[in-house]
Write an enzyme that holds these catalytic residues in place. Structure first.
Site, PDB file in Angstrom:
ATOM      1  N   GLU A   1      -8.680 -19.531  -5.317  1.00  0.00           N
ATOM      2  CA  GLU A   1      -9.931 -19.004  -5.868  1.00  0.00           C
ATOM      3  C   GLU A   1     -11.010 -18.901  -4.792  1.00  0.00           C
ATOM      4  OE1 GLU A   1     -11.752 -20.068  -9.974  1.00  0.00           O
ATOM      5  OE2 GLU A   1     -12.794 -21.320  -8.507  1.00  0.00           O
TER       6      GLU A   1
ATOM      7  N   HIS B   1     -14.830 -13.833  -7.736  1.00  0.00           N
ATOM      8  CA  HIS B   1     -14.007 -14.345  -6.639  1.00  0.00           C
ATOM      9  C   HIS B   1     -13.109 -13.228  -6.133  1.00  0.00           C
ATOM     10  CE1 HIS B   1     -14.943 -18.517  -7.681  1.00  0.00           C
ATOM     11  NE2 HIS B   1     -14.669 -18.218  -8.930  1.00  0.00           N
TER      12      HIS B   1
ATOM     13  N   HIS C   1     -19.573 -15.237 -12.581  1.00  0.00           N
ATOM     14  CA  HIS C   1     -19.520 -15.158 -11.125  1.00  0.00           C
ATOM     15  C   HIS C   1     -18.164 -14.571 -10.748  1.00  0.00           C
ATOM     16  CE1 HIS C   1     -17.600 -18.959 -12.216  1.00  0.00           C
ATOM     17  NE2 HIS C   1     -16.957 -18.902 -11.057  1.00  0.00           N
TER      18      HIS C   1
ATOM     19  N   CYS D   1     -20.211 -22.949 -13.032  1.00  0.00           N
ATOM     20  CA  CYS D   1     -19.118 -22.025 -13.372  1.00  0.00           C
ATOM     21  C   CYS D   1     -19.232 -21.503 -14.807  1.00  0.00           C
ATOM     22  CB  CYS D   1     -17.761 -22.693 -13.169  1.00  0.00           C
ATOM     23  SG  CYS D   1     -17.403 -23.005 -11.431  1.00  0.00           S
TER      24      CYS D   1
ATOM     25  N   HIS E   1     -15.509 -14.075 -13.775  1.00  0.00           N
ATOM     26  CA  HIS E   1     -15.187 -14.907 -14.944  1.00  0.00           C
ATOM     27  C   HIS E   1     -16.316 -15.893 -15.156  1.00  0.00           C
ATOM     28  CE1 HIS E   1     -13.259 -18.715 -12.947  1.00  0.00           C
ATOM     29  NE2 HIS E   1     -14.149 -18.179 -12.141  1.00  0.00           N
TER      30      HIS E   1
ATOM     31  N   HIS F   1     -11.069  -5.961 -10.279  1.00  0.00           N
ATOM     32  CA  HIS F   1     -12.390  -5.450 -10.644  1.00  0.00           C
ATOM     33  C   HIS F   1     -12.641  -5.487 -12.156  1.00  0.00           C
ATOM     34  CE1 HIS F   1     -12.438  -4.268  -6.453  1.00  0.00           C
ATOM     35  NE2 HIS F   1     -13.759  -4.184  -6.576  1.00  0.00           N
TER      36      HIS F   1
END
Length: 147
Positions: free
Chosen positions: A130, A43, A41, A37, A27, A78
């Site tokens: 997260e 998580h 990137h 952010c 996201h 994914h």
């Protein structure tokens, strides 16, 4: 799966179900104030969903654990969360794919499914981690107060 201790929800229901699972997703937060952010990137999100109710369904479940996981994992694993335009928006801060908004969105997806169940269970809480040191708990408000 790591054993976790979650914040608990005080409720009047007879049954409480908790489902843990992970999903991997990317996201970005479309705001200059998001700092790094703002860049795409990823998580490995860890999710715990709390569902409660007084009646079991015709299979003896409050809801099948596999159904809970499928509702979220199949949709988000994914993927790039920003690509889910029906859920997240780059134009509305209330719909940026922040951890807070993703937790609320998970609740909305789960509760919408539960609303169609004859035994009418309720999603009480979504815990969304997260990173190892950052998580959000989302609890819907009911009748002007948190559950």
């Amino acid at each position: 799966m790591i054993q976790q201790i979650y914040p608990t929800v005080d409720h009047p229901y007879s049954y409480e179900l908790n489902k843990d699972f992970t999903f991997d997703a990317a996201h970005s937060i479309p705001s200059e104030r998001a700092g790094q952010c703002q860049q795409v990137h990823g998580h490995t999100y860890f999710v715990n969903i709390t569902i409660a109710g007084d009646e079991l369904d015709d299979t003896g479940f409050l809801i099948n654990f596999a159904t809970v996981k499928k509702l979220i994992h199949s949709r988000f694993d994914h993927t790039n969360l920003n690509d889910h335009g029906e859920l997240f928006s780059p134009l509305d801060a209330d719909r940026f794919p922040t951890t807070e908004v993703v937790a609320r969105t998970i609740y909305e997806i789960v509760q919408q499914h539960l609303d169609g169940a004859a035994n009418r269970p309720q999603c009480l809480q979504v815990f969304l981690r997260e990173t190892p040191s950052s998580y959000v708990v989302y609890r819907p408000k009911r009748r002007g107060r948190a559950v």
